[in-house]
Design a protein around this motif. Structure first.
Motif, PDB file in Angstrom:
ATOM      1  N   ILE A   1       0.805  -1.192  -0.058  1.00  0.00           N
ATOM      2  CA  ILE A   1      -0.033   0.062  -0.112  1.00  0.00           C
ATOM      3  C   ILE A   1       0.860   1.327   0.055  1.00  0.00           C
ATOM      4  CG2 ILE A   1      -1.866   1.301   1.138  1.00  0.00           C
ATOM      5  CD1 ILE A   1      -2.755  -1.372  -0.300  1.00  0.00           C
TER       6      ILE A   1
ATOM      7  N   LEU B   1       1.741   2.398  -3.170  1.00  0.00           N
ATOM      8  CA  LEU B   1       0.639   3.172  -4.095  1.00  0.00           C
ATOM      9  C   LEU B   1       0.481   4.600  -3.530  1.00  0.00           C
ATOM     10  CD1 LEU B   1      -1.915   0.171  -4.210  1.00  0.00           C
ATOM     11  CD2 LEU B   1      -0.393   1.093  -6.017  1.00  0.00           C
ATOM     12  N   LEU B   2       0.537   4.680  -2.111  1.00  0.00           N
ATOM     13  CA  LEU B   2       0.178   6.070  -1.705  1.00  0.00           C
ATOM     14  C   LEU B   2       1.087   7.109  -1.707  1.00  0.00           C
ATOM     15  CD1 LEU B   2      -1.756   5.331   1.776  1.00  0.00           C
ATOM     16  CD2 LEU B   2      -2.765   6.110  -0.298  1.00  0.00           C
TER      17      LEU B   2
ATOM     18  N   LEU C   1     -11.494   1.701   1.154  1.00  0.00           N
ATOM     19  CA  LEU C   1     -11.032   2.503  -0.422  1.00  0.00           C
ATOM     20  C   LEU C   1     -12.045   3.840  -0.544  1.00  0.00           C
ATOM     21  CD1 LEU C   1     -10.550  -0.253  -2.777  1.00  0.00           C
ATOM     22  CD2 LEU C   1      -8.838   0.610  -1.303  1.00  0.00           C
ATOM     23  N   ASN C   2     -13.304   3.810  -0.642  1.00  0.00           N
ATOM     24  CA  ASN C   2     -14.057   5.009  -0.537  1.00  0.00           C
ATOM     25  C   ASN C   2     -15.541   4.527  -0.101  1.00  0.00           C
ATOM     26  OD1 ASN C   2     -15.184   3.320  -2.902  1.00  0.00           O
ATOM     27  ND2 ASN C   2     -13.741   4.323  -4.408  1.00  0.00           N
TER      28      ASN C   2
ATOM     29  N   LEU D   1      -8.721   5.201   1.683  1.00  0.00           N
ATOM     30  CA  LEU D   1      -7.409   5.177   0.816  1.00  0.00           C
ATOM     31  C   LEU D   1      -7.587   6.040  -0.349  1.00  0.00           C
ATOM     32  CD1 LEU D   1      -5.827   1.689   1.012  1.00  0.00           C
ATOM     33  CD2 LEU D   1      -4.982   3.517   1.991  1.00  0.00           C
ATOM     34  N   ASN D   2      -8.867   6.097  -1.024  1.00  0.00           N
ATOM     35  CA  ASN D   2      -9.187   6.724  -2.290  1.00  0.00           C
ATOM     36  C   ASN D   2      -8.278   6.287  -3.264  1.00  0.00           C
ATOM     37  OD1 ASN D   2     -11.205   8.570  -1.030  1.00  0.00           O
ATOM     38  ND2 ASN D   2      -9.634   9.663  -0.021  1.00  0.00           N
ATOM     39  N   LEU D   3      -8.151   4.788  -3.247  1.00  0.00           N
ATOM     40  CA  LEU D   3      -7.405   4.382  -4.339  1.00  0.00           C
ATOM     41  C   LEU D   3      -8.332   3.169  -5.144  1.00  0.00           C
ATOM     42  CD1 LEU D   3      -4.125   3.189  -2.441  1.00  0.00           C
ATOM     43  CD2 LEU D   3      -4.280   4.922  -4.204  1.00  0.00           C
ATOM     44  N   SER D   4      -8.130   3.078  -6.266  1.00  0.00           N
ATOM     45  CA  SER D   4      -8.940   2.052  -6.878  1.00  0.00           C
ATOM     46  C   SER D   4      -9.004   0.533  -6.352  1.00  0.00           C
ATOM     47  CB  SER D   4      -8.796   2.129  -8.702  1.00  0.00           C
ATOM     48  OG  SER D   4      -7.748   1.451  -8.909  1.00  0.00           O
TER      49      SER D   4
ATOM     50  N   LYS E   1      -6.038  -1.014  -8.364  1.00  0.00           N
ATOM     51  CA  LYS E   1      -4.612  -0.790  -8.217  1.00  0.00           C
ATOM     52  C   LYS E   1      -4.268  -1.527  -6.944  1.00  0.00           C
ATOM     53  CE  LYS E   1      -4.126   3.953  -9.968  1.00  0.00           C
ATOM     54  NZ  LYS E   1      -3.854   5.321 -10.044  1.00  0.00           N
ATOM     55  N   VAL E   2      -4.909  -1.518  -6.100  1.00  0.00           N
ATOM     56  CA  VAL E   2      -4.538  -2.439  -4.771  1.00  0.00           C
ATOM     57  C   VAL E   2      -4.313  -3.848  -4.950  1.00  0.00           C
ATOM     58  CG1 VAL E   2      -5.296  -3.060  -2.245  1.00  0.00           C
ATOM     59  CG2 VAL E   2      -5.879  -0.453  -3.174  1.00  0.00           C
TER      60      VAL E   2
ATOM     61  N   SER F   1      -1.183  -4.315  -6.647  1.00  0.00           N
ATOM     62  CA  SER F   1       0.405  -4.421  -5.815  1.00  0.00           C
ATOM     63  C   SER F   1       0.183  -5.536  -4.902  1.00  0.00           C
ATOM     64  CB  SER F   1      -0.039  -2.794  -5.305  1.00  0.00           C
ATOM     65  OG  SER F   1       1.228  -2.415  -4.407  1.00  0.00           O
TER      66      SER F   1
END
Length: 239
Positions: free
Chosen positions: A117, A120-121, A160-161, A193-196, A199-200, A203
């Motif tokens: 993670i 990505l962040l 994530l959201n 996290l506001n990630l797709s 993507k997670v 990774s």
């Protein structure tokens, strides 16, 4: 390691799948597995030994018709729904010396997930408590494990959201809290996290060196366990 990206229609099936994969690997000495799933339905999941009355706002759940389920592993209570990515690792204990004990397995697995993670962040991610991931002191992932003789199940969630306001509405303050929480409310303690999800997933697959898709998962066993165990009042409301 094989991967399985599979979300079932019902919460009971999704919870049954993780345990069925563990049992299947234990019985057959199968390859290790990394599974992902995401539910569009809102539901509560308590840890194996959690007391529902202490962890869940039952009245609000009933008013909203939010179902409550119990998983096979320990840890705290979580809320599931859109914007929450779930994963499960089924790992062979003997092939991985760091997995020999609960505490060393926690440390080994959480460090890998933390690194995945953080890439990505592009900012610091920490392992907090025993099995939380946090950034800036805010939690975005909780995890737990269940062990058998030859394999273990380590699974958890990534916010994530997710609609975090629902957590305060449907869950009580947890009966057990990590020191770093400092009695903060859900609103003050949790973050997205506001990630797709994609993507997670990518990774995590890279860090765990996932190669091939899982062939022929134990679908019949999953269906049977969902029906006879995870859908029953006796299991879900046992404490």
């Amino acid at each position: 390691m094989n991967h399985l990206d599979l979300t079932f229609p019902s919460p009971a099936e999704n919870l049954a799948c993780d345990e069925a994969l563990l049992d299947w690997c234990e019985e057959n000495g199968s390859e290790e597995v990394l599974r992902f799933w995401e539910s569009s339905e809102i539901f509560v999941v308590v840890g194996y030994a959690n007391k529902i009355a202490a962890e869940v706002n039952v009245e609000n759940c009933r008013a909203r018709q939010i179902p409550i389920f119990r998983r096979c592993s320990g840890g705290g209570t979580v809320l599931q729904g859109a914007g929450c990515l779930n994963y499960a690792l089924i790992l062979q204990i003997a092939e991985n010396p760091p997995l020999a004990s609960i505490s060393s397995a926690n440390q080994f697995i959480m460090e890998k997930n933390r690194a995945a993670i953080e890439i990505l962040l592009k900012q610091s991610v920490e392992v907090r408590g025993h099995t939380d991931l946090a950034t800036g002191g805010l939690k975005f992932s909780g995890n737990s494990q269940r062990r058998k003789k030859n394999f273990l199940l380590f699974h958890g969630t990534f916010l994530l959201n997710f609609n975090l306001a629902l957590v305060s509405e449907l869950l009580q303050m947890p009966s057990k809290q990590p020191d770093y929480r400092n009695c903060r409310s859900h609103k003050e303690f949790l973050t997205n996290l506001n990630l797709s999800a994609n993507k997670v997933k990518i990774s995590l697959q890279k860090i765990w060196k996932v190669n091939l898709p899982l062939q022929n998962p134990p679908l019949e066993k999953i269906s049977e366990s969902a029906r006879k165990k995870y859908s029953t009042h006796e299991w879900n409301w046992k404490f």
